[in-house]
Design a protein around this motif. Structure first.
Motif, PDB file in Angstrom:
ATOM      1  N   SER A   9      33.327  37.031  59.198  1.00 29.18           N
ATOM      2  CA  SER A   9      33.632  37.149  60.491  1.00 29.18           C
ATOM      3  C   SER A   9      34.201  36.150  61.433  1.00 29.18           C
ATOM      4  O   SER A   9      34.672  36.246  62.381  1.00 29.18           O
ATOM      5  N   LEU A  10      34.279  34.750  60.635  1.00 23.73           N
ATOM      6  CA  LEU A  10      35.155  33.685  61.326  1.00 23.73           C
ATOM      7  C   LEU A  10      36.684  33.699  61.132  1.00 23.73           C
ATOM      8  O   LEU A  10      37.236  33.789  62.117  1.00 23.73           O
ATOM      9  N   ILE A  11      36.879  34.373  59.801  1.00 23.13           N
ATOM     10  CA  ILE A  11      38.368  34.930  59.633  1.00 23.13           C
ATOM     11  C   ILE A  11      38.566  35.624  60.651  1.00 23.13           C
ATOM     12  O   ILE A  11      39.860  35.469  61.269  1.00 23.13           O
ATOM     13  N   THR A  12      37.999  36.894  60.639  1.00 27.68           N
ATOM     14  CA  THR A  12      38.341  37.996  61.815  1.00 27.68           C
ATOM     15  C   THR A  12      38.417  37.593  62.975  1.00 27.68           C
ATOM     16  O   THR A  12      39.463  37.845  63.686  1.00 27.68           O
ATOM     17  N   LEU A  13      37.463  36.767  63.710  1.00 27.39           N
ATOM     18  CA  LEU A  13      37.675  36.513  64.889  1.00 27.39           C
ATOM     19  C   LEU A  13      38.507  35.467  65.377  1.00 27.39           C
ATOM     20  O   LEU A  13      39.313  35.545  66.381  1.00 27.39           O
ATOM     21  N   SER A  14      38.788  34.554  64.355  1.00 27.81           N
ATOM     22  CA  SER A  14      39.651  33.535  64.752  1.00 27.81           C
ATOM     23  C   SER A  14      41.272  34.172  64.736  1.00 27.81           C
ATOM     24  O   SER A  14      41.914  33.891  65.419  1.00 27.81           O
ATOM     25  N   GLN A  15      41.361  34.976  63.656  1.00 32.72           N
ATOM     26  CA  GLN A  15      42.592  35.716  63.699  1.00 32.72           C
ATOM     27  C   GLN A  15      43.010  36.839  64.753  1.00 32.72           C
ATOM     28  O   GLN A  15      44.037  36.735  65.400  1.00 32.72           O
ATOM     29  N   SER A  16      41.956  37.496  65.276  1.00 29.24           N
ATOM     30  CA  SER A  16      42.191  38.525  66.341  1.00 29.24           C
ATOM     31  C   SER A  16      42.270  37.719  67.561  1.00 29.24           C
ATOM     32  O   SER A  16      43.093  38.162  68.258  1.00 29.24           O
ATOM     33  N   SER A  17      41.492  36.725  67.740  1.00 30.41           N
ATOM     34  CA  SER A  17      41.618  35.830  69.114  1.00 30.41           C
ATOM     35  C   SER A  17      42.895  35.346  69.397  1.00 30.41           C
ATOM     36  O   SER A  17      43.502  35.383  70.265  1.00 30.41           O
ATOM     37  N   PHE A  18      43.482  34.765  68.116  1.00 31.91           N
ATOM     38  CA  PHE A  18      44.894  34.295  68.226  1.00 31.91           C
ATOM     39  C   PHE A  18      46.086  35.210  68.524  1.00 31.91           C
ATOM     40  O   PHE A  18      46.705  34.862  69.190  1.00 31.91           O
ATOM     41  N   LYS A 112      47.144  25.840  58.759  1.00 28.55           N
ATOM     42  CA  LYS A 112      46.315  24.688  58.071  1.00 28.55           C
ATOM     43  C   LYS A 112      44.817  24.989  58.305  1.00 28.55           C
ATOM     44  O   LYS A 112      44.154  24.787  57.518  1.00 28.55           O
ATOM     45  N   ILE A 113      44.606  25.333  59.463  1.00 27.06           N
ATOM     46  CA  ILE A 113      42.980  25.500  60.013  1.00 27.06           C
ATOM     47  C   ILE A 113      42.893  26.836  59.005  1.00 27.06           C
ATOM     48  O   ILE A 113      41.584  27.004  58.520  1.00 27.06           O
ATOM     49  N   GLN A 114      43.610  28.054  59.008  1.00 24.98           N
ATOM     50  CA  GLN A 114      43.197  29.196  58.496  1.00 24.98           C
ATOM     51  C   GLN A 114      43.219  28.834  56.769  1.00 24.98           C
ATOM     52  O   GLN A 114      42.099  29.352  56.252  1.00 24.98           O
ATOM     53  N   GLU A 115      43.762  27.817  56.614  1.00 23.85           N
ATOM     54  CA  GLU A 115      43.931  27.545  55.021  1.00 23.85           C
ATOM     55  C   GLU A 115      42.607  26.832  54.856  1.00 23.85           C
ATOM     56  O   GLU A 115      41.846  27.076  53.779  1.00 23.85           O
ATOM     57  N   LEU A 116      42.193  25.945  55.624  1.00 22.72           N
ATOM     58  CA  LEU A 116      40.776  25.252  55.493  1.00 22.72           C
ATOM     59  C   LEU A 116      39.477  26.109  55.376  1.00 22.72           C
ATOM     60  O   LEU A 116      38.695  26.117  54.570  1.00 22.72           O
ATOM     61  N   ILE A 117      39.682  27.382  56.221  1.00 19.10           N
ATOM     62  CA  ILE A 117      38.563  28.284  56.231  1.00 19.10           C
ATOM     63  C   ILE A 117      38.803  28.854  54.999  1.00 19.10           C
ATOM     64  O   ILE A 117      37.589  29.002  54.259  1.00 19.10           O
ATOM     65  N   ASP A 118      39.641  29.355  54.655  1.00 19.38           N
ATOM     66  CA  ASP A 118      39.949  30.213  53.129  1.00 19.38           C
ATOM     67  C   ASP A 118      39.458  29.483  52.118  1.00 19.38           C
ATOM     68  O   ASP A 118      38.978  29.902  51.242  1.00 19.38           O
ATOM     69  N   ASN A 119      39.513  28.297  52.126  1.00 19.07           N
ATOM     70  CA  ASN A 119      38.987  27.439  50.874  1.00 19.07           C
ATOM     71  C   ASN A 119      37.846  27.137  50.823  1.00 19.07           C
ATOM     72  O   ASN A 119      37.455  26.153  49.795  1.00 19.07           O
ATOM     73  N   HIS A 120      36.944  27.675  51.670  1.00 22.46           N
ATOM     74  CA  HIS A 120      35.561  27.170  51.606  1.00 22.46           C
ATOM     75  C   HIS A 120      34.800  28.661  51.487  1.00 22.46           C
ATOM     76  O   HIS A 120      35.257  29.787  51.976  1.00 22.46           O
ATOM     77  N   SER A 145      34.583  26.398  67.346  1.00 20.38           N
ATOM     78  CA  SER A 145      35.066  25.815  68.442  1.00 20.38           C
ATOM     79  C   SER A 145      36.516  25.460  68.413  1.00 20.38           C
ATOM     80  O   SER A 145      37.389  25.747  69.459  1.00 20.38           O
ATOM     81  N   ALA A 146      37.061  25.172  67.397  1.00 21.96           N
ATOM     82  CA  ALA A 146      38.672  24.892  67.106  1.00 21.96           C
ATOM     83  C   ALA A 146      39.408  26.119  67.430  1.00 21.96           C
ATOM     84  O   ALA A 146      40.677  25.994  67.129  1.00 21.96           O
ATOM     85  N   THR A 147      38.836  27.242  67.103  1.00 22.45           N
ATOM     86  CA  THR A 147      39.580  28.476  66.766  1.00 22.45           C
ATOM     87  C   THR A 147      39.162  29.402  67.847  1.00 22.45           C
ATOM     88  O   THR A 147      39.768  29.312  69.084  1.00 22.45           O
TER      89      THR A 147
END
Length: 163
Positions: A9-18, A112-120, A145-147
């Motif tokens: 949901s973090l990936i989905t919401l950060s990408q869709s909001s962006f 870079k932020i998306q990569e950070l998320i992906d790597n965890h 908060s950052a996304t």
């Protein structure tokens, strides 16, 4: 969408909001137009610069925290109560750049932020107190908060200012 509680949901919401934010900007009649008086960020460039710099802050906190050190938050020389002064400094730093440069910077830091998320893993992102530097909260909370939260703020500001 509700506040993310897992990696997906973090990936989905950060990408869709962006993407929603970029779509709004791409459909503005004049993305270089000045906003009405009343906001520090006077145009799209200023807003995107703000987002980019907060991405960079997040990345720096993470880098420092990953070394087992406590990052200075929000930035060296600023406390959380000084956030308005920090935001003014960020605004000043963006004034010498054009919209295209700022947008490219944002795209890079976003990646870079998306990569950070992906790597965890999910637990690395959402387990509270997992990392000493995040205190009583989770890495995911900082990333929200950052996304997505920040992208929603930017969307609302630009939409309101462009009416």
């Amino acid at each position: 969408m509700a506040r993310p509680t897992n990696k997906e949901s973090l990936i989905t919401l950060s990408q869709s909001s962006f993407n929603k934010l970029l779509s709004l900007i791409d459909n503005l009649p004049d993305p270089k137009a000045e906003f009405p008086l009343g906001t520090m960020n006077r145009n799209v460039r200023d807003v995107l610069g703000h987002l980019h710099h907060w991405h960079l802050l997040m990345l720096e906190w993470y880098k420092t925290g990953s070394k087992g050190e406590k990052p200075v938050m929000p930035a060296i020389g600023y406390s959380w109560k000084d956030t308005p002064a920090l935001n003014k400094k960020i605004w000043e730093d963006c004034q010498s750049l054009n919209l295209q440069e700022v947008r490219q910077n944002l795209m890079t830091s976003y990646g870079k932020i998306q990569e950070l998320i992906d790597n965890h893993t999910n637990s690395e992102l959402f387990e509270k107190k997992k990392y000493k530097w995040t205190g009583s909260t989770s890495l995911g909370s900082y990333l929200i908060s950052a996304t997505s939260s920040h992208y929603d703020w930017a969307f609302k500001l630009i939409k309101k200012a462009s009416k």
